[in-house]
Design a protein around this motif. Structure first.
Motif, PDB file in Angstrom:
ATOM      1  N   UNK A 187       1.027  -1.103   0.093  1.00 40.54           N
ATOM      2  CA  UNK A 187       0.078   0.038   0.111  1.00 40.54           C
ATOM      3  C   UNK A 187       0.983   1.405   0.037  1.00 40.54           C
ATOM      4  N   UNK A 188       0.254   2.203  -0.239  1.00 42.35           N
ATOM      5  CA  UNK A 188       0.993   3.615  -0.316  1.00 42.35           C
ATOM      6  C   UNK A 188       1.353   4.153   1.105  1.00 42.35           C
ATOM      7  N   UNK A 189       2.748   4.619   1.120  1.00 39.55           N
ATOM      8  CA  UNK A 189       3.109   5.038   2.546  1.00 39.55           C
ATOM      9  C   UNK A 189       2.247   6.234   3.160  1.00 39.55           C
ATOM     10  N   UNK A 190       1.682   6.916   2.359  1.00 35.35           N
ATOM     11  CA  UNK A 190       0.814   8.139   2.915  1.00 35.35           C
ATOM     12  C   UNK A 190      -0.607   7.558   3.372  1.00 35.35           C
ATOM     13  N   UNK A 191      -0.833   6.372   3.145  1.00 31.70           N
ATOM     14  CA  UNK A 191      -2.159   6.005   3.287  1.00 31.70           C
ATOM     15  C   UNK A 191      -1.877   5.169   4.610  1.00 31.70           C
ATOM     16  N   UNK A 192      -0.853   4.525   4.920  1.00 32.58           N
ATOM     17  CA  UNK A 192      -0.559   3.910   6.115  1.00 32.58           C
ATOM     18  C   UNK A 192      -0.421   5.021   7.128  1.00 32.58           C
ATOM     19  N   UNK A 201       9.377   2.563   5.747  1.00 28.31           N
ATOM     20  CA  UNK A 201       9.030   2.984   7.019  1.00 28.31           C
ATOM     21  C   UNK A 201       9.705   4.298   6.940  1.00 28.31           C
ATOM     22  N   UNK A 202      10.537   4.838   6.436  1.00 29.95           N
ATOM     23  CA  UNK A 202      11.044   6.379   6.481  1.00 29.95           C
ATOM     24  C   UNK A 202      10.064   7.048   5.772  1.00 29.95           C
ATOM     25  N   UNK A 203       9.406   6.528   4.617  1.00 26.29           N
ATOM     26  CA  UNK A 203       8.389   7.309   3.919  1.00 26.29           C
ATOM     27  C   UNK A 203       6.980   7.367   4.795  1.00 26.29           C
ATOM     28  N   UNK A 204       6.661   6.442   5.531  1.00 29.21           N
ATOM     29  CA  UNK A 204       5.679   6.474   6.509  1.00 29.21           C
ATOM     30  C   UNK A 204       5.706   7.363   7.508  1.00 29.21           C
ATOM     31  N   UNK A 205       6.927   7.426   8.047  1.00 25.40           N
ATOM     32  CA  UNK A 205       7.336   8.327   9.368  1.00 25.40           C
ATOM     33  C   UNK A 205       7.327   9.949   8.530  1.00 25.40           C
ATOM     34  N   UNK A 206       7.916  10.050   7.540  1.00 20.13           N
ATOM     35  CA  UNK A 206       7.726  11.461   7.069  1.00 20.13           C
ATOM     36  C   UNK A 206       6.346  12.052   6.878  1.00 20.13           C
ATOM     37  N   UNK A 207       5.481  10.936   6.612  1.00 20.33           N
ATOM     38  CA  UNK A 207       4.048  11.569   6.364  1.00 20.33           C
ATOM     39  C   UNK A 207       3.182  11.473   7.618  1.00 20.33           C
ATOM     40  N   UNK A 208       3.683  11.002   8.611  1.00 16.07           N
ATOM     41  CA  UNK A 208       2.905  10.768  10.117  1.00 16.07           C
ATOM     42  C   UNK A 208       3.014  12.239  10.605  1.00 16.07           C
ATOM     43  N   UNK A 209       1.696  12.641  11.029  1.00 13.85           N
ATOM     44  CA  UNK A 209       1.888  13.500  12.188  1.00 13.85           C
ATOM     45  C   UNK A 209       2.082  13.063  13.601  1.00 13.85           C
TER      46      UNK A 209
END
Length: 351
Positions: free
Chosen positions: A192-197, A225-233
């Motif tokens: 799945x896409x990182x921003x959706x996670x 993992x890095x892409x998810x962390x960047x997109x997380x608030x």
């Protein structure tokens, strides 16, 4: 002589992958219970051996596919020319078919014709019953039927060392409702896409869940993992690359839920009894979803079949993968949040 007396030496061949090897474990327990005096040898992959290699009562012969022909010669040496009463040949890939020629066995049991490929039929003498619509675990379990072993309850009981349990206790305090996110599959087109996670993780955090992000040490998993962390608030706990297979098993057993695409961690979490929010568009959850409970999965497989193959699920060959660019985009953030909210209500967690 009874059927049980006729089987003294059994060989299983299933080298990969993590999810499929997890599915073999219930079969091992059934065989050991039905043939208590028989020796059981399992030819298995190097990585997969780290997960199940301490199962009691099983001799493991490790095949390192990275070594090529040298890896095959090592298997032949380990087998030492022994002859088995039966070989359960549970993998149809050409490399595994060639590997099976190293096993001397009176009976060679393989897949039915519909599920065979890469000349699998040339390497077996008997076949499991042909059934459409079986989960992968049930298909593997049916390898016991030609030996006279009846179907029974599914049991995993994969050993978890105390070191792994202690590590998991440190990551998940007993009082904290926890979502573990394992975002990467070995097949990138199932991801799945990182921003959706990230959007789902932020929602979970706002609802009072502690979120842990897990994955292996590969470059691709670290990048995800890095892409998810960047997109997380919010700030999920990043355990990517820090766990082993045994630690992951212990971690899943302490979590309240696991979010993952079709992957080995999905089946590991299911094996320890943790509910799984599975993301399915590229694969059919009825065949490869979490075996024990698929209520919490997001299923867009039929949508994918119609969009990419212009067919309904009923018209596809059982087990067809739809690993196409963009297929996982059929799963929306709201789809996953709806399943997570339903599971939270079922478990009575979250604020």
């Amino acid at each position: 002589m009874t059927d049980r007396d006729a089987i003294r030496h059994l060989c299983l061949l299933r080298t990969s992958a993590i999810g499929d090897v997890t599915h073999v474990v219930p079969l091992v327990h059934r065989l050991r219970a039905h043939f208590p005096g028989a020796s059981l040898t399992w030819i298995i992959g190097k990585l997969e051996h780290r997960l199940v290699g301490d199962l009691p009562g099983v001799e493991f012969v490790v095949f390192d596919k990275a070594r090529g022909w040298a890896g095959m010669r090592a298997v032949r040496k380990a087998l030492g020319g022994r002859r088995f009463d039966a070989l359960l040949h549970m993998q149809v890939a050409l490399r595994s078919n060639l590997l099976s020629t190293l096993v001397q066995a009176d009976r060679r049991i393989g897949y039915d014709r519909a599920r065979s490929r890469d000349l699998h039929g040339l390497f077996v003498h008997e076949r499991i019953p042909a059934r459409r619509g079986e989960h992968a675990l049930d298909a593997i379990g049916s390898f016991a039927e030609p030996l006279g072993v009846p179907r029974g309850s599914v049991q995993w009981d994969i050993p978890v060392p105390e070191e792994a349990r202690e590590w998991a206790r440190e990551q998940i305090p007993i009082t904290a409702p926890t979502l573990v996110v394992s975002p990467s599959s070995s097949h990138p087109l199932r991801n799945w896409r990182a921003e959706r996670y990230a959007a789902v993780i932020d929602h979970a955090a706002a609802r009072g869940l502690r979120v842990l992000l897990t994955g292996g040490p590969s470059v691709a998993e670290r990048a995800m993992a890095d892409a998810i962390l960047v997109a997380c608030r919010s700030q999920p706990v990043d355990l990517t690359g820090r766990d082993t297979l045994k630690r992951a098993l212990a971690l899943f057993s302490r979590a309240d839920m696991v979010l993952t695409p079709d992957s080995g961690p999905m089946h590991m979490a299911n094996a320890v009894g943790t509910p799984v929010i599975g993301l399915h568009a590229a694969s059919n959850p009825a065949r490869s979803g979490p075996y024990s409970d698929r209520r919490w999965c997001v299923d867009r497989y039929d949508d994918a079949a119609r969009h990419f193959l212009h067919k309904s699920v009923r018209d596809l060959r059982w087990g067809t993968k739809i690993e196409r660019p963009g297929v996982m985009d059929l799963i929306g953030v709201t789809d996953v949040i709806e399943r997570m909210e339903a599971l939270m209500k079922h478990l009575g967690i979250g604020r």
